[in-house]
Design an enzyme around this catalytic site. Structure first.
Site, PDB file in Angstrom:
ATOM      1  N   ASP A  67       0.827  -1.205   0.000  1.00 17.06           N
ATOM      2  CA  ASP A  67       0.000   0.000   0.000  1.00 17.06           C
ATOM      3  C   ASP A  67       0.862   1.258   0.000  1.00 17.06           C
ATOM      4  O   ASP A  67       2.089   1.192   0.120  1.00 17.06           O
ATOM      5  CB  ASP A  67      -0.966  -0.009   1.198  1.00 17.06           C
ATOM      6  CG  ASP A  67      -0.300  -0.426   2.509  1.00 17.06           C
ATOM      7  OD1 ASP A  67       0.944  -0.482   2.569  1.00 17.06           O
ATOM      8  OD2 ASP A  67      -1.024  -0.684   3.483  1.00 17.06           O
ATOM      9  N   ASP A 138      -7.638  -2.481  14.232  1.00 13.48           N
ATOM     10  CA  ASP A 138      -9.047  -2.676  13.877  1.00 13.48           C
ATOM     11  C   ASP A 138      -9.242  -3.868  12.935  1.00 13.48           C
ATOM     12  O   ASP A 138     -10.297  -4.042  12.346  1.00 13.48           O
ATOM     13  CB  ASP A 138      -9.622  -1.394  13.241  1.00 13.48           C
ATOM     14  CG  ASP A 138      -8.914  -0.992  11.947  1.00 13.48           C
ATOM     15  OD1 ASP A 138      -7.971  -1.700  11.514  1.00 13.48           O
ATOM     16  OD2 ASP A 138      -9.300   0.049  11.359  1.00 13.48           O
ATOM     17  N   HIS A 140      -7.505  -4.477  10.128  1.00 18.04           N
ATOM     18  CA  HIS A 140      -7.210  -4.259   8.708  1.00 18.04           C
ATOM     19  C   HIS A 140      -5.917  -4.958   8.299  1.00 18.04           C
ATOM     20  O   HIS A 140      -5.033  -5.186   9.131  1.00 18.04           O
ATOM     21  CB  HIS A 140      -7.192  -2.768   8.346  1.00 18.04           C
ATOM     22  CG  HIS A 140      -5.997  -1.984   8.790  1.00 18.04           C
ATOM     23  ND1 HIS A 140      -6.073  -0.938   9.688  1.00 18.04           N
ATOM     24  CD2 HIS A 140      -4.692  -2.037   8.452  1.00 18.04           C
ATOM     25  CE1 HIS A 140      -4.882  -0.416   9.875  1.00 18.04           C
ATOM     26  NE2 HIS A 140      -4.009  -1.075   9.136  1.00 18.04           N
ATOM     27  N   GLU A 145      -9.717  -1.421   5.232  1.00 24.03           N
ATOM     28  CA  GLU A 145     -10.380  -1.105   6.489  1.00 24.03           C
ATOM     29  C   GLU A 145     -11.676  -1.900   6.631  1.00 24.03           C
ATOM     30  O   GLU A 145     -12.229  -2.390   5.633  1.00 24.03           O
ATOM     31  CB  GLU A 145     -10.679   0.403   6.538  1.00 24.03           C
ATOM     32  CG  GLU A 145      -9.432   1.288   6.526  1.00 24.03           C
ATOM     33  CD  GLU A 145      -8.691   1.314   7.872  1.00 24.03           C
ATOM     34  OE1 GLU A 145      -8.827   0.361   8.672  1.00 24.03           O
ATOM     35  OE2 GLU A 145      -7.974   2.316   8.113  1.00 24.03           O
TER      36      GLU A 145
END
Ligand code: GLP
Length: 245
Positions: A67, A138, A140, A145
């Site tokens: 990413d 979280d 991810h 996400e």
């Protein structure tokens, strides 16, 4: 999905690099998937040690990053291309020209076109042989996400406030300096890697790890999709494993 709980970050790095060495022995031109964040740093150090010791060469290898932020100048030290250069490329003998990251700085392409081009580049290289992954607090992976589709391709994404808060430590603690958008390999792209090693360290990851392993496969925990991967291993230190059954 296999789970390995090891005593330390260093022990995890050795286990992950052993897997990469085994692939490289059979396929010197292996394609490595590299991740940013703190979790894989010991792996890059261990790769460097093996190259220095002469037990591994990545001279014929290529690599793809997961990413990249949108909105940072290309030479910004926290741009993921720069992080990969500093933490991985500089420690090993890989040719920097064969290391790619999603690139938002191509004036001839829209961001969406740059994403499609990145998927084509991975496919043209024959796909990823070994993907190194971390996990966000979280759940991810890369910058996928919670809530996104489980079969996505490389795409333009929005970062959650939680992820931006987590990553503010790389921007002198300043939340406003953390970009809000990114380009990220999709979950479908990541799932095509032939082998995956996910590293999670510390109790801050324990909840996400529990959801990834014991939860149902669901977009609310993107990493849970790895339950469907035929050759994925999750490497945990005792703190990250502390909420497992
Ligand atoms: C970022 C990256 C992820 C990484 C995650 C966890 O959001 N895009 O690829 O896995 O952070 O980072 P860390 O390993 O520093 O906890």
């Amino acid at each position: 999905m296999q789970i390995e709980v090891l005593s330390s970050e260093a022990a995890i790095a050795v286990a992950v690099v052993d897997q990469i060495v085994a692939i490289a022995e059979k396929k010197p031109n292996l394609v490595l998937g590299v991740a940013t964040g703190s979790s894989p740093l010991a792996v890059y150090q261990e790769l460097g040690r093996r190259v220095e010791a002469g037990t591994l060469t990545l001279a014929a290898a290529s690599a793809f990053a997961l990413d990249e932020y949108v909105g940072l100048p290309p030479d910004h030290p926290e741009s993921y291309r720069q992080v990969i250069e500093r933490e991985f490329v500089s420690r090993v003998d890989i040719d920097s020209a064969r290391v790619q990251a999603p690139n938002p700085h191509r004036p001839e392409l829209s961001l969406e076109e740059a994403c499609a081009d990145y998927d084509r580049a991975i496919a043209a290289a024959g796909g990823v042989d070994y993907q190194i992954l971390g996990i966000g607090s979280d759940g991810h992976i890369a910058f996928n996400e919670p809530g996104g589709p489980l079969d996505s391709r490389t795409h333009v994404g929005e970062l959650t406030l939680q992820t931006r808060k987590d990553n503010a430590r790389f921007f002198e603690g300043e939340l406003a300096a953390v970009p809000t958008r990114c380009l990220t390999q999709g979950l479908g792209t990541i799932m095509e890697a032939r082998q995956i090693g996910l590293i999670a360290l510390g109790e801050g990851k324990a909840r996400a790890v529990r959801n990834m392993i014991h939860g149902t496969v669901d977009p609310s925990c993107p990493a849970s999709v790895l339950q469907r991967h035929p050759n994925a291993t999750v490497y945990l230190d005792p703190a990250a494993a502390s909420l497992l059954d």
